[in-house]
Enzyme design. Sequence first.
Site, PDB file in Angstrom:
ATOM      1  N   GLU A   1     -10.337  -1.512   9.514  1.00 23.29           N
ATOM      2  CA  GLU A   1      -9.139  -1.516   8.919  1.00 23.29           C
ATOM      3  C   GLU A   1      -9.582  -3.243   9.390  1.00 23.29           C
ATOM      4  O   GLU A   1      -8.915  -3.871   9.023  1.00 23.29           O
ATOM      5  CB  GLU A   1      -7.855  -1.178  10.459  1.00 23.29           C
ATOM      6  CG  GLU A   1      -7.628   0.536   9.923  1.00 23.29           C
ATOM      7  CD  GLU A   1      -6.859  -0.266   8.651  1.00 23.29           C
ATOM      8  OE1 GLU A   1      -6.912  -0.807   8.220  1.00 23.29           O
ATOM      9  OE2 GLU A   1      -6.888   1.334   8.491  1.00 23.29           O
TER      10      GLU A   1
ATOM     11  N   GLU B   1      -3.419   4.322   2.220  1.00 23.24           N
ATOM     12  CA  GLU B   1      -4.616   4.210   0.982  1.00 23.24           C
ATOM     13  C   GLU B   1      -5.465   5.540   0.987  1.00 23.24           C
ATOM     14  O   GLU B   1      -6.484   5.416   0.071  1.00 23.24           O
ATOM     15  CB  GLU B   1      -5.467   3.279   2.109  1.00 23.24           C
ATOM     16  CG  GLU B   1      -6.627   3.973   2.784  1.00 23.24           C
ATOM     17  CD  GLU B   1      -6.533   4.136   4.018  1.00 23.24           C
ATOM     18  OE1 GLU B   1      -5.181   3.435   4.492  1.00 23.24           O
ATOM     19  OE2 GLU B   1      -6.679   3.541   5.520  1.00 23.24           O
TER      20      GLU B   1
ATOM     21  N   GLU C   1      -4.553  -1.863   0.800  1.00 26.09           N
ATOM     22  CA  GLU C   1      -4.786  -0.785   0.460  1.00 26.09           C
ATOM     23  C   GLU C   1      -5.960  -0.333  -0.853  1.00 26.09           C
ATOM     24  O   GLU C   1      -6.541   0.317  -0.171  1.00 26.09           O
ATOM     25  CB  GLU C   1      -3.309   0.249  -0.459  1.00 26.09           C
ATOM     26  CG  GLU C   1      -1.603  -0.090   1.199  1.00 26.09           C
ATOM     27  CD  GLU C   1      -2.759   0.146   2.588  1.00 26.09           C
ATOM     28  OE1 GLU C   1      -3.207   1.062   2.500  1.00 26.09           O
ATOM     29  OE2 GLU C   1      -2.156  -0.626   3.666  1.00 26.09           O
TER      30      GLU C   1
HETATM   31  N1  B3K Z   1      -4.454   3.737   6.828  1.00 33.00           N
HETATM   32  C1  B3K Z   1      -3.026   3.314   7.154  1.00 33.00           C
HETATM   33  C2  B3K Z   1      -2.158   3.022   8.600  1.00 33.00           C
HETATM   34  C3  B3K Z   1      -1.778   4.762   9.061  1.00 33.00           C
HETATM   35  C4  B3K Z   1      -1.311   4.499   9.933  1.00 33.00           C
HETATM   36  C5  B3K Z   1      -1.601   5.507  10.859  1.00 33.00           C
HETATM   37  N2  B3K Z   1      -0.194   6.247  12.175  1.00 33.00           N
HETATM   38  C6  B3K Z   1      -2.468   2.055   5.986  1.00 33.00           C
HETATM   39  C7  B3K Z   1      -3.493   1.547   6.382  1.00 33.00           C
HETATM   40  O1  B3K Z   1      -3.748  -0.011   7.731  1.00 33.00           O
HETATM   41  O2  B3K Z   1      -4.035   0.199   5.604  1.00 33.00           O
HETATM   42 ZN    ZN Z   2      -5.712  -0.708   6.548  1.00 37.97          ZN
END
Ligand code: B3K
Ligand code: ZN
Length: 868
Positions: free
Chosen positions: A319, A263, A297
């Site tokens: 998340e 994102e 995202e």
């Molecule tokens: N924030 C990222 C994931 C990153 C992972 C790092 N190993 C995608 C998401 O959750 O939207």
């Molecule tokens: Zn995420």
Amino acid sequence: MSQSPQAKYRKDYQSPEHTISHIDLTFDLHDTATQVTAVSKVKQLKKSETLVLDGEQLSLLAVEVDGQVWSDYQETEGRLEIYHLPPEFTLTLKTEINPLENTALEGLYKSGGAFCTQCEAEGFRRITYYLDRPDVLAKFTTKIIADKTENPFLLSNGNKVDSGELDSGRHWVKWEDPHPKPAYLFALVAGDFDVLRDQYVTGSGRHVDLEIFVDKGNLNRAGHAMTSLINSMKWDEERFGLEYDLDIYMIVAVDFFNMGAMENKGLNVFNSKFVLANEETATDNDYLGIEAVIGHEYFHNWTGNRVTCRDWFQLSLKEGLTVFRDQEFSSDLGSRAVNRINNVRIIRGPQFAEDASPMSHPIRPDKVIEMNNFYTLTVYEKGSEVIRMIHTLLGEEGFQKGMKLYFERHDGTAATCDDFVAAMQDASDVDLSDFKRWYSQSGTPTLKVDSQYDTEAQTFTLNVAQSTPATQEQKEKQALHIPLDIELYAKNGDVIPLQCNGLKVTNILDVKQEKESFVFENVQEKPVVSLLREFSAPVKLEYDYSDQELIFLMNYAKNDFARWDAGQMLLAKYIRENVAKLQQGKAFSLPEEVLDAFRGVLLSQKLEPAFVAEFMSLPSHNEVSGWFDTVDVDAIDSVLTSIKKVIAVNLEDELMATYRVLEQKEYTIEHDALGKRTLRNTCLSYLAHLDDGNSLVHAQYQSANNMTDTMAAMAAANLAQLPCREELMSDFSSKWSHDGLVMDKWFSLQGTSPAENVLSVIKETMNHPTFSLKNPNRIRSLIGSFLNANPVHFHAKDGSGYEFAGEILRTLNESNPQVASRLIDPMLKLRRYDAHRQKMMRKELENLAAMDNLAKDLYEKVTKALEA
Ligand code: B3K
Ligand code: ZN
């Protein structure tokens, strides 16, 4: 390994000693020697003349402080310490990196012909020395210099502010991001692409340019991603009142990517799997996946970017909340019941399995060695369930008030999970003090429920007992605040109003103690109770339902999810019973009434086809494995196959009639059309097991005008091991060998083949020209599918599956530890298997532990598994 990697603890959080308000980056891009100049405005926050920066795999070329060469520094393992600094200064660092050799796909690397970055969680430190922690927020400007022919597009976060030409075929572009951000949201992309462009006007009138960059020749596969982006932008305004805040939103699809997508502010980088789709190349599930990930995202722009995490232990703050938001988005646009069912399947299958594994952790972990290991089902999916419970307790209105207050308090800052819960509580007056324990306690709670009906008093009592079994890292467990959604039904299907102590009560019971009773008055006949409707909490439910009660709920429950769940509970009873019978050498059986109940669902004219398809889908081998202390791999497989066959034989006419009636001439991805295809293909998966299965499947493959029907035929041929399998597989690979993304579907069929020789076929397939151990998608499709979704052969008694896994893990440990660390998960669950299998799995883990260059990703997991 030479030195054991050190763990970090949540309790040790310290605010930073220095902060950086601005950083000016210049990238002089070259494949093997890219020079990065970083000019940062640094300010002391706590009394300290030493600045400690994070950095890995960097060659340091120069250090300057306020324009003067500075030699008072030291480079140590993973750090740069600069001494005797003033309280405020400008720091200039020059480093050199090698994007071409970066196979770990973290930091700056080359994906195909393009340069791209991945910085979350701690990848920015592979670009330059920096305060690489999410609570340091700086304004970024980025100048990119590169060869113009190879890299006509030079992209970074924010708005393009300047550009120019240089000698010897090079050019440059400068970007400025007005929003302060942590380094993990930084992105850079350089390469040659086709671009799909559109525009979006926000509610307040801001014109936003939308640009999706794909590999040359793929423009006809970007349309669905664009539609999904526009739908996401609209939805976030309508449901959450949140608007986009820059003039441009870019998405770049790349083929080499460790996860689904990222994102980065204004410049999302996506795994091409979650962008590219048309009817020839993508299945319906691919389309739904794209909608969900594009949404996810985009929603991060507020929940993640505008308000970010104070430290990585708080990851679920962004998340869990963003998964909740993307689940709601998909449910509002499509079928709510089907979305809920699929989300619950993930919790009951792999998330519960994670809770029961050596990697069990609370949604807000307390101890981390490698942060990338904590982008887990627990943090994401259970995290979302925790947000959903808050939503259930507060209602939509209260929840939205909480969101508003959360943004009022924390916009532009780095916050904690406690901050989020406090905003929810303060905005709603719902007491969440007990509820907060969901953030700190790991493991899956069990709710044991029993009931009594008192004919004379006309009362119905529910006795609820909760308990959470000890997990590896947390032995003591306390009672949780569990919202338990219930409904009572009379025999004629009428809903019985809920009344306690003379007052009407809602469907949500607040379970807070280890043992509690709820007495409902004015219940004039013995009711049937529907429990844990909508899966109102991520718990295991135990209640002694009779078959009649479950069949009643399948037919009469008002809530679709509850109807489906009753069907699953009915199946679960007979799966368990037949596993036990098989172990005792007794014959398989399934009562007529059960078959009739499923026949009724299949013939129902009232239910949505997509929902009927969910009814007709058995729980996965992985989910069933979680019901037993010791997993009998072969017995579970045999029982699931028998059920499939018995249903196919007994419901043949109904399955065939449904299959015929649902045929569609045209392909559209309207939800209705998609639902019909799902049900039709579910019918095919049963019919494949009958005498005419081969010709039916073969005919579908030949006549299919879309990838969903093609893949359904191939999957059916694969699982039922039909004679036409080889012909279909070779036809498909000759058509699609040029396209890795499409071939991933073929690779995963090779990985999940039930054939005895599957492992030698997989090894041979690794030489297929389209396969590469450098590409995470290929690895996951062929090898990941074998480890995760081919239990019988992965757990082969001769240990060949484990040996193969060990070999692959040792290779990937060097090239891409993050991917290796995802792949290892099934090996960590060794304790769930018999002694013979445990011993063989342990041997492979010990071999890994003995490696002297074991990456900390695998180190963390392997040591936990061996400690257990
Ligand atoms: N924030 C990222 C994931 C990153 C992972 C790092 N190993 C995608 C998401 O959750 O939207
Ligand atoms: Zn995420």
